[in-house]
Scaffold this active site. Structure first.
Site, PDB file in Angstrom:
ATOM      1  N   SER A  65      -4.884   8.802  -4.475  1.00  0.00           N
ATOM      2  CA  SER A  65      -4.841   7.511  -5.155  1.00  0.00           C
ATOM      3  C   SER A  65      -5.875   7.464  -6.270  1.00  0.00           C
ATOM      4  O   SER A  65      -5.865   6.558  -7.087  1.00  0.00           O
ATOM      5  CB  SER A  65      -5.119   6.383  -4.166  1.00  0.00           C
ATOM      6  OG  SER A  65      -6.326   6.619  -3.482  1.00  0.00           O
ATOM      7  N   GLU A  79       4.965   6.243  -6.790  1.00  0.00           N
ATOM      8  CA  GLU A  79       4.640   6.656  -8.157  1.00  0.00           C
ATOM      9  C   GLU A  79       4.752   8.181  -8.215  1.00  0.00           C
ATOM     10  O   GLU A  79       4.127   8.872  -7.402  1.00  0.00           O
ATOM     11  CB  GLU A  79       3.203   6.248  -8.510  1.00  0.00           C
ATOM     12  CG  GLU A  79       3.025   4.757  -8.689  1.00  0.00           C
ATOM     13  CD  GLU A  79       1.571   4.347  -8.922  1.00  0.00           C
ATOM     14  OE1 GLU A  79       1.352   3.391  -9.654  1.00  0.00           O
ATOM     15  OE2 GLU A  79       0.659   4.979  -8.352  1.00  0.00           O
ATOM     16  N   HIS A 111       2.700   9.290  -4.981  1.00  0.00           N
ATOM     17  CA  HIS A 111       1.780   8.277  -4.462  1.00  0.00           C
ATOM     18  C   HIS A 111       2.541   7.160  -3.756  1.00  0.00           C
ATOM     19  O   HIS A 111       3.246   6.374  -4.382  1.00  0.00           O
ATOM     20  CB  HIS A 111       0.940   7.723  -5.624  1.00  0.00           C
ATOM     21  CG  HIS A 111      -0.151   6.812  -5.191  1.00  0.00           C
ATOM     22  ND1 HIS A 111      -0.613   5.772  -5.950  1.00  0.00           N
ATOM     23  CD2 HIS A 111      -0.883   6.774  -4.043  1.00  0.00           C
ATOM     24  CE1 HIS A 111      -1.571   5.142  -5.304  1.00  0.00           C
ATOM     25  NE2 HIS A 111      -1.749   5.730  -4.144  1.00  0.00           N
ATOM     26  N   ASN A 155      -2.766   1.156  -9.002  1.00  0.00           N
ATOM     27  CA  ASN A 155      -4.207   1.000  -8.780  1.00  0.00           C
ATOM     28  C   ASN A 155      -4.963   0.670 -10.063  1.00  0.00           C
ATOM     29  O   ASN A 155      -6.018   0.042 -10.019  1.00  0.00           O
ATOM     30  CB  ASN A 155      -4.793   2.253  -8.122  1.00  0.00           C
ATOM     31  CG  ASN A 155      -4.469   2.292  -6.640  1.00  0.00           C
ATOM     32  OD1 ASN A 155      -4.073   1.282  -6.053  1.00  0.00           O
ATOM     33  ND2 ASN A 155      -4.627   3.450  -6.012  1.00  0.00           N
TER      34      ASN A 155
HETATM   35  N1  3HC Z   1       5.826  -0.339   9.742  1.00  0.00           N
HETATM   36  C1  3HC Z   1       7.089  -0.754   9.559  1.00  0.00           C
HETATM   37  N2  3HC Z   1       7.412  -1.927   9.005  1.00  0.00           N
HETATM   38  C2  3HC Z   1       6.403  -2.732   8.633  1.00  0.00           C
HETATM   39  C3  3HC Z   1       5.052  -2.364   8.787  1.00  0.00           C
HETATM   40  C4  3HC Z   1       4.774  -1.112   9.372  1.00  0.00           C
HETATM   41  N3  3HC Z   1       3.546  -0.671   9.546  1.00  0.00           N
HETATM   42  N4  3HC Z   1       4.278  -3.372   8.306  1.00  0.00           N
HETATM   43  C5  3HC Z   1       5.125  -4.317   7.859  1.00  0.00           C
HETATM   44  N5  3HC Z   1       6.390  -3.945   8.067  1.00  0.00           N
HETATM   45  C6  3HC Z   1       7.592  -4.678   7.695  1.00  0.00           C
HETATM   46  C7  3HC Z   1       7.991  -5.651   8.775  1.00  0.00           C
HETATM   47  O1  3HC Z   1       8.933  -5.113   9.651  1.00  0.00           O
HETATM   48  C8  3HC Z   1       8.585  -6.796   7.961  1.00  0.00           C
HETATM   49  O2  3HC Z   1       9.925  -6.564   7.646  1.00  0.00           O
HETATM   50  P1  3HC Z   1      10.930  -7.811   7.362  1.00  0.00           P
HETATM   51  O3  3HC Z   1      10.150  -8.866   6.649  1.00  0.00           O
HETATM   52  O4  3HC Z   1      12.004  -7.227   6.530  1.00  0.00           O
HETATM   53  O5  3HC Z   1      11.331  -8.218   8.715  1.00  0.00           O
HETATM   54  C9  3HC Z   1       7.849  -6.749   6.652  1.00  0.00           C
HETATM   55  O6  3HC Z   1       7.277  -5.452   6.541  1.00  0.00           O
HETATM   56  C10 3HC Z   1       6.793  -7.806   6.609  1.00  0.00           C
HETATM   57  O7  3HC Z   1       5.907  -7.641   7.737  1.00  0.00           O
HETATM   58  P2  3HC Z   1       5.313  -8.808   8.618  1.00  0.00           P
HETATM   59  O8  3HC Z   1       6.308  -9.940   8.691  1.00  0.00           O
HETATM   60  O9  3HC Z   1       4.789  -8.268   9.884  1.00  0.00           O
HETATM   61  O10 3HC Z   1       4.005  -9.255   7.884  1.00  0.00           O
HETATM   62  P3  3HC Z   1       3.860  -9.790   6.447  1.00  0.00           P
HETATM   63  O11 3HC Z   1       5.007 -10.586   5.997  1.00  0.00           O
HETATM   64  O12 3HC Z   1       2.503 -10.388   6.492  1.00  0.00           O
HETATM   65  O13 3HC Z   1       3.824  -8.459   5.559  1.00  0.00           O
HETATM   66  C11 3HC Z   1       2.785  -6.662   4.512  1.00  0.00           C
HETATM   67  C12 3HC Z   1       2.915  -7.443   5.802  1.00  0.00           C
HETATM   68  C13 3HC Z   1       4.091  -5.914   4.209  1.00  0.00           C
HETATM   69  C14 3HC Z   1       1.669  -5.651   4.728  1.00  0.00           C
HETATM   70  C15 3HC Z   1       2.480  -7.687   3.343  1.00  0.00           C
HETATM   71  O14 3HC Z   1       1.391  -8.477   3.692  1.00  0.00           O
HETATM   72  C16 3HC Z   1       2.196  -7.023   2.040  1.00  0.00           C
HETATM   73  O15 3HC Z   1       3.091  -6.636   1.292  1.00  0.00           O
HETATM   74  N6  3HC Z   1       0.883  -6.874   1.705  1.00  0.00           N
HETATM   75  C17 3HC Z   1       0.452  -6.205   0.504  1.00  0.00           C
HETATM   76  C18 3HC Z   1       0.389  -4.731   0.774  1.00  0.00           C
HETATM   77  C19 3HC Z   1       0.025  -3.955  -0.446  1.00  0.00           C
HETATM   78  O16 3HC Z   1      -0.215  -4.464  -1.522  1.00  0.00           O
HETATM   79  N7  3HC Z   1      -0.064  -2.629  -0.268  1.00  0.00           N
HETATM   80  C20 3HC Z   1      -0.468  -1.743  -1.314  1.00  0.00           C
HETATM   81  C21 3HC Z   1      -1.930  -1.496  -1.176  1.00  0.00           C
HETATM   82  S1  3HC Z   1      -2.526  -0.438  -2.436  1.00  0.00           S
HETATM   83  C22 3HC Z   1      -2.212   1.096  -1.857  1.00  0.00           C
HETATM   84  O17 3HC Z   1      -1.700   1.325  -0.783  1.00  0.00           O
HETATM   85  C23 3HC Z   1      -2.588   2.176  -2.789  1.00  0.00           C
HETATM   86  C24 3HC Z   1      -3.703   3.004  -2.272  1.00  0.00           C
HETATM   87  O18 3HC Z   1      -3.767   4.120  -3.095  1.00  0.00           O
HETATM   88  C25 3HC Z   1      -5.047   2.296  -2.269  1.00  0.00           C
END
Ligand code: 3HC
Length: 316
Positions: free
Chosen positions: A147, A182, A170, A220
């Site tokens: 990342s 990405e 990514h 990022n």
């Molecule tokens: N495994 C499988 N499915 C998952 C999961 C997991 N670990 N976590 C979430 N899900 C799915 C759920 O099944 C659910 O599906 P549905 O809505 O279709 O039924 C959906 O994702 C939403 O999950 P929840 O209802 O449990 O919880 P939320 O609605 O709060 O969503 C989240 C959780 C998807 C993590 C949401 O909060 C989100 O999108 N957050 C932002 C995450 C983000 O920005 N990530 C990128 C970070 S930067 C990065 O990774 C880059 C690195 O290089 C730093």
């Protein structure tokens, strides 16, 4: 030139590039942490044969347990709460596509694609890829899920030919839920390798975007300065953490507020990225100014959700 001759030339050119397009059947993922196990899971769910590699059995067990929990959520969503036999068949099929290993050179000796998701340390990554370059077939594609490090630099310890088959791939956390990949295209990446990675990403249910090998790629580069600005609001005491997060969720439609997201990504990762950018000197100074709050939390070992505390406290 006659139209039929032209058509034959085009046909020949197409079939020669199609011949070069690497068909990916088997994938080796190095690193069984949160990102690595997520990549293993989405590939296995999409019927790729996947080998998950880490240095110890304990690390592999941890990866398997992350997958076991996550795949249940995916199966429930895919088949509905009540269809338990379909859920189980899907889970069994995906799990049967996964093998585990602590022997990276053997694992890559007959694989089409290697995806590395280990610690963000340039020396460790370069040493790993140097060894894998000797062990993998010459047409195996190499990819890093880095990342924060330049893909071109990670690839430097491999042969020139491998560097033309070496990209950034990514994924985003949580990998099974986030739909983006990405694909980082270095200056020497072959077009057909890029196309193979596009196909692989689409087959795993992700939407690929293309970007150059620049700090932060796309996501990022935008997300980290935004999260850092939230820490700087905390530094100045201009708003409380909870209010910053509520503001961005309700006022800007973000699924998580910037500080919640920083805890989710890991505060050590945030600091590593921002310090790395400051050192590299390619991004405007104002955007890489450190935050005292972030530095203090990391200094206290409060690294976010994974350590039980970060900006917020998390009960076990
Ligand atoms: N495994 C499988 N499915 C998952 C999961 C997991 N670990 N976590 C979430 N899900 C799915 C759920 O099944 C659910 O599906 P549905 O809505 O279709 O039924 C959906 O994702 C939403 O999950 P929840 O209802 O449990 O919880 P939320 O609605 O709060 O969503 C989240 C959780 C998807 C993590 C949401 O909060 C989100 O999108 N957050 C932002 C995450 C983000 O920005 N990530 C990128 C970070 S930067 C990065 O990774 C880059 C690195 O290089 C730093």
């Amino acid at each position: 030139m006659r139209a039929s001759v032209m058509a034959n030339i085009q046909k020949a050119a197409f079939s020669s590039s199609a011949r070069q397009l690497k068909h990916i059947n088997s994938v080796t993922v190095i690193g069984a942490g949160l990102m690595g196990s997520g990549i293993v899971q989405v590939a296995a769910q999409s019927n790729y044969n996947v080998t998950m590699v880490d240095t110890s059995d304990a690390a592999l067990k941890n990866g398997q347990s992350i997958i076991a929990k996550s795949i249940k959520r995916v199966a429930k969503k895919k088949f509905g709460e009540e269809n338990t036999s379909e859920q189980q068949a899907f889970i069994d099929k995906a799990m049967s596509n996964i093998t585990v290993s602590t022997d990276a050179p053997t694992a890559v000796s007959a694989t089409d694609l290697v995806v590395e998701a280990i610690v963000e340390n340039i020396d460790t990554k370069q040493a790993l890829f140097k060894a894998l370059d000797q062990a993998a077939p010459s047409d195996t594609i190499f990819a890093s899920n880095t990342s924060s490090l330049p893909v071109t630099l990670i690839a430097e310890t491999t042969s020139a030919d491998r560097q033309s088959r070496f990209a950034g791939l990514h994924f985003f956390n949580p990998v099974p839920a986030m739909k983006l990949v990405e694909i980082v295209r270095t200056d020497v990446l072959k077009d057909e390798v890029y196309e193979s990675l596009v196909t692989f990403s689409r087959n795993t249910g992700k939407t690929p975007v293309e970007c150059k090998d620049t700090p932060g790629f796309i996501v990022n580069r935008l997300l980290v300065p935004y999260m850092m600005e939230a820490f700087r609001i905390l530094d100045r005491g201009d708003a409380k953490a909870k209010d910053i997060d509520v503001a961005m969720k309700l006022g800007a439609g973000m699924p998580m507020g910037p500080l919640e997201l920083a805890d989710f990504v890991g505060l050590d990762t945030m600091k590593f990225i921002i310090d790395g950018w400051a050192k590299e000197g390619k991004i405007e100074e104002a955007l890489v100014t450190p935050s005292k709050t972030l530095d203090d939390l990391v200094g206290q070992g409060k690294l976010g959700r994974k350590s039980g505390a970060g900006v917020y406290e998390y009960s076990k």
